[in-house]
Design a protein around this motif. Structure first.
Motif, PDB file in Angstrom:
ATOM      1  N   ALA A 210      13.149  -5.393  -4.413  1.00 42.50           N
ATOM      2  CA  ALA A 210      13.256  -3.936  -4.332  1.00 42.50           C
ATOM      3  C   ALA A 210      11.863  -3.328  -4.362  1.00 42.50           C
ATOM      4  O   ALA A 210      10.934  -3.889  -4.942  1.00 42.50           O
ATOM      5  N   THR A 211      11.705  -2.182  -3.728  1.00 33.55           N
ATOM      6  CA  THR A 211      10.391  -1.534  -3.709  1.00 33.55           C
ATOM      7  C   THR A 211      10.025  -1.096  -5.115  1.00 33.55           C
ATOM      8  O   THR A 211      10.813  -0.482  -5.812  1.00 33.55           O
ATOM      9  N   ARG A 212       8.828  -1.442  -5.532  1.00 28.15           N
ATOM     10  CA  ARG A 212       8.353  -1.056  -6.860  1.00 28.15           C
ATOM     11  C   ARG A 212       7.089  -0.229  -6.673  1.00 28.15           C
ATOM     12  O   ARG A 212       6.123  -0.711  -6.082  1.00 28.15           O
ATOM     13  N   PRO A 213       7.072   1.008  -7.156  1.00 21.98           N
ATOM     14  CA  PRO A 213       5.873   1.837  -6.970  1.00 21.98           C
ATOM     15  C   PRO A 213       4.669   1.203  -7.655  1.00 21.98           C
ATOM     16  O   PRO A 213       4.746   0.789  -8.801  1.00 21.98           O
ATOM     17  N   GLN A 214       3.591   1.100  -6.928  1.00 19.28           N
ATOM     18  CA  GLN A 214       2.341   0.601  -7.493  1.00 19.28           C
ATOM     19  C   GLN A 214       1.527   1.803  -7.962  1.00 19.28           C
ATOM     20  O   GLN A 214       1.472   2.824  -7.294  1.00 19.28           O
ATOM     21  N   LEU A 215       0.914   1.675  -9.120  1.00 20.68           N
ATOM     22  CA  LEU A 215       0.142   2.782  -9.674  1.00 20.68           C
ATOM     23  C   LEU A 215      -1.192   2.888  -8.947  1.00 20.68           C
ATOM     24  O   LEU A 215      -1.970   1.944  -8.925  1.00 20.68           O
ATOM     25  N   LEU A 216      -1.422   4.013  -8.308  1.00 24.07           N
ATOM     26  CA  LEU A 216      -2.666   4.221  -7.576  1.00 24.07           C
ATOM     27  C   LEU A 216      -3.807   4.424  -8.557  1.00 24.07           C
ATOM     28  O   LEU A 216      -3.633   5.084  -9.580  1.00 24.07           O
ATOM     29  N   PRO A 217      -4.967   3.824  -8.297  1.00 19.70           N
ATOM     30  CA  PRO A 217      -6.112   4.051  -9.171  1.00 19.70           C
ATOM     31  C   PRO A 217      -6.312   5.532  -9.455  1.00 19.70           C
ATOM     32  O   PRO A 217      -6.285   6.352  -8.554  1.00 19.70           O
ATOM     33  N   ARG A 218      -6.522   5.862 -10.735  1.00 20.81           N
ATOM     34  CA  ARG A 218      -6.557   7.262 -11.144  1.00 20.81           C
ATOM     35  C   ARG A 218      -7.685   8.028 -10.462  1.00 20.81           C
ATOM     36  O   ARG A 218      -7.562   9.219 -10.193  1.00 20.81           O
ATOM     37  N   ALA A 219      -8.784   7.343 -10.150  1.00 14.92           N
ATOM     38  CA  ALA A 219      -9.903   8.036  -9.509  1.00 14.92           C
ATOM     39  C   ALA A 219      -9.544   8.495  -8.107  1.00 14.92           C
ATOM     40  O   ALA A 219     -10.130   9.411  -7.568  1.00 14.92           O
TER      41      ALA A 219
ATOM     42  N   LEU B   6       0.820  -1.212   0.000  1.00 13.33           N
ATOM     43  CA  LEU B   6       0.000   0.000   0.000  1.00 13.33           C
ATOM     44  C   LEU B   6       0.856   1.264   0.000  1.00 13.33           C
ATOM     45  O   LEU B   6       0.579   2.227  -0.713  1.00 13.33           O
ATOM     46  N   HIS B   7       1.924   1.244   0.800  1.00  7.24           N
ATOM     47  CA  HIS B   7       2.765   2.440   0.933  1.00  7.24           C
ATOM     48  C   HIS B   7       3.627   2.685  -0.303  1.00  7.24           C
ATOM     49  O   HIS B   7       4.119   3.799  -0.499  1.00  7.24           O
ATOM     50  N   SER B   8       3.828   1.650  -1.134  1.00 10.90           N
ATOM     51  CA  SER B   8       4.647   1.826  -2.336  1.00 10.90           C
ATOM     52  C   SER B   8       3.837   2.355  -3.517  1.00 10.90           C
ATOM     53  O   SER B   8       4.374   2.555  -4.604  1.00 10.90           O
ATOM     54  N   CYS B   9       2.538   2.550  -3.317  1.00  5.96           N
ATOM     55  CA  CYS B   9       1.716   3.151  -4.366  1.00  5.96           C
ATOM     56  C   CYS B   9       2.124   4.619  -4.563  1.00  5.96           C
ATOM     57  O   CYS B   9       2.753   5.224  -3.706  1.00  5.96           O
ATOM     58  N   ASP B  10       1.779   5.159  -5.694  1.00  8.00           N
ATOM     59  CA  ASP B  10       2.127   6.538  -6.010  1.00  8.00           C
ATOM     60  C   ASP B  10       0.851   7.311  -6.349  1.00  8.00           C
ATOM     61  O   ASP B  10       0.305   7.156  -7.432  1.00  8.00           O
ATOM     62  N   PRO B  11       0.328   8.172  -5.433  1.00  4.69           N
ATOM     63  CA  PRO B  11       0.840   8.437  -4.079  1.00  4.69           C
ATOM     64  C   PRO B  11       0.522   7.291  -3.122  1.00  4.69           C
ATOM     65  O   PRO B  11      -0.327   6.444  -3.427  1.00  4.69           O
ATOM     66  N   PRO B  12       1.205   7.220  -1.955  1.00  5.40           N
ATOM     67  CA  PRO B  12       1.012   6.101  -1.028  1.00  5.40           C
ATOM     68  C   PRO B  12      -0.426   6.006  -0.524  1.00  5.40           C
ATOM     69  O   PRO B  12      -1.106   7.022  -0.360  1.00  5.40           O
TER      70      PRO B  12
END
Length: 495
Positions: free
Chosen positions: A381-390, A158-164
């Motif tokens: 390694a930490t990989r940013p997860q794409l946060l749902p655009r909505a 969850l924290h690796s999402c962009d934004p977290p």
């Protein structure tokens, strides 16, 4: 009156009782809402949470309802709500309660959002700890490590999402345990969902106040504008402390005192465990470790990284091997053979032979890895997860109402563990007929057949199977390569 005729009223009565158990069905008829209510809400402000049955998969799920009394305001934001839920459905992690499906129900002057979430029948962590305390003084260290690793794996995701994505409601009441030891975090979208609802729709939503007994899970900065992912780390530290001591005493339903927390901290005998937990509970949020860094703490290294990597590689490629490959390979081994050796200068080497390895433990370990109990995220390694655009875009206010979108195809969440295919030439049609057998991780067998066209490609077919919900998105490339090899083998002219 005959005996058969006399029995008819009783049969009708029994049938009506069974029908009365089902209160409502989803538009597609797959999910049936039952009378029994459950306390496993996955969003704030949910007015009703019922047990339901997934008639296609044959499993129990949770039927959640969110009610809006202002239909006009709801219609104005319908597109935003639709988009948000469409993105939430595709979020998938083995340690997060899954949101399966949603639909909108707009009638008369009222509107509802109904969504189906995973049901974890074994209960919450709080309930499990209370039962365990009756017979034990402390939690088993191995179980504690497994639980911490799985909770941190979900938080790291969850924290690796962009934004977290900040959970914001992590307590022992929102963590659930399955019978096989798998941890599932619920209420994951507590803060995200509350923030996504426009102001003019928030008034009818019932936001319940935090229970007094759970206030100790939240740090001093909780609820402030500047708080961040460190909020979840503090809450996790409290969960880890409670798991270690089984219960932090409180006076009835009142708030847990600082003295009770201090007593629980001082009761920890393991210095590594104490260091791990105290680091999470630092009052300064900037000094708390991240979820990803905590996964590397020495107290959690129960399984060597090389063993874990090998197990995940085995599970991910099991479709290439026979189902009983472990049993067959172990039969061929010479038990006196040296499996590993540590050489030391001036002293005899330390050796481990196959006779010292329990193959039954190997099967259990592989099963645990397959179920998600030993996630691989702590070694990657930490990989940013794409946060749902909505959820990441600023709020929009569409002026015109949109009609409800059709229900999307079901997303397959189970992975393929084994696949087989055969190709036969249909002489009449002069084309290849493909038969594909897929075995999913829950042992479900799925057999598909198709007449291949000259324009069909392996990648196109695999993508189509993902689109229609026959395979998991992560298996698309693997299936495409498998089909490509099959096509090359059968279509290539003999030498």
């Amino acid at each position: 009156m005959s005996g058969a005729e006399a029995a008819l009223p009783a049969e009708k009565e029994e049938e009506s009782e069974e029908e009365s158990e089902v209160l409502e069905e989803s538009p597609c008829g797959r999910w049936q809402k039952r009378r029994e209510q459950v306390n496993q809400g996955n969003m704030p402000g949910i007015q009703s949470t019922f047990l339901a049955m997934d008639t296609e998969e044959g499993v129990e799920v949770v039927w959640n309802e969110l009610h809006f009394t202002d239909k006009k305001a709801f219609k104005a934001h319908e597109e935003k709500i639709n988009t948000m839920f469409e993105q939430l459905v595709v979020v998938d992690h083995p340690n997060i309660v899954k949101l399966h499906k949603y639909w909108l129900d707009v009638k008369d002057s009222k509107a509802r959002v109904i969504f189906i979430t995973e049901y974890v029948s074994s209960g919450s962590l709080k309930q499990f700890l209370k039962k365990t305390k009756k017979n034990h003084k402390a939690m088993n260290a191995r179980a504690w490590k497994r639980w911490c690793t799985q909770i941190l794996s979900a938080l790291s995701f969850l924290h690796s999402c962009d934004p977290p994505i900040i959970h914001g409601n992590l307590t022992s009441d929102t963590v659930f345990i399955q019978h096989n030891g798998l941890i599932k975090i619920g209420s994951v979208w507590h803060r995200v969902f509350a923030n996504a609802i426009p102001d003019d729709l928030r008034s009818p939503i019932r936001i319940e106040r935090e229970e007094q007994r759970n206030l100790h899970f939240f740090p001093p900065e909780y609820g402030h504008v500047a708080d961040g992912t460190a909020v979840d780390i503090f809450s996790f530290g409290m969960c880890a402390l409670e798991m270690a001591v089984l219960e932090i005493q409180s006076n009835g339903d009142s708030r847990v005192t600082e003295e009770a927390i201090a007593r629980a901290r001082h009761s920890l005998d393991d210095p590594n465990m104490r260091d791990f937990i105290l680091g999470c509970l630092l009052l300064n949020p900037d000094k708390r470790p991240t979820a990803h860094n905590l996964l590397f703490h020495q107290v959690l290294f129960e399984v060597h990284s090389l063993k874990l990597l090998a197990a995940h590689c085995f599970i991910n490629n099991q479709y290439l091997m026979p189902e009983n490959v472990v049993e067959e390979k172990t039969k061929e081994l010479d038990l006196n053979m040296v499996m590993a050796e540590i050489r030391r200068e001036g002293r005899p080497a330390v050796q481990w032979r196959y006779s010292e390895v329990s193959f039954l433990e190997l099967d259990k370990f592989l099963e645990d890895v397959r179920n998600g109990i030993y996630p691989l995220m702590n070694f990657a390694a930490t990989r940013p997860q794409l946060l749902p655009r909505a959820l990441s875009q600023p709020q929009e206010d569409p002026q015109k109402a949109k009609t409800p979108t059709p229900e999307p195809f079901d997303v397959e969440t189970r992975k393929v563990v084994q696949m087989q295919c055969s190709m036969e030439m249909n002489e009449e049609k002069a084309q290849w007929h493909l038969t594909l057998l897929l075995i999913l991780e829950d042992k479900l067998h799925r057999q598909l057949s198709y007449d291949l066209l000259p324009t069909d490609s392996s990648k196109g077919l695999a993508s189509e199977l993902v689109h229609y919900g026959f395979i998991h998105e992560d298996d698309c490339e693997m299936l495409a390569n498998f089909l490509e090899n099959a096509f090359h083998k059968h279509r290539s002219p003999p030498l």
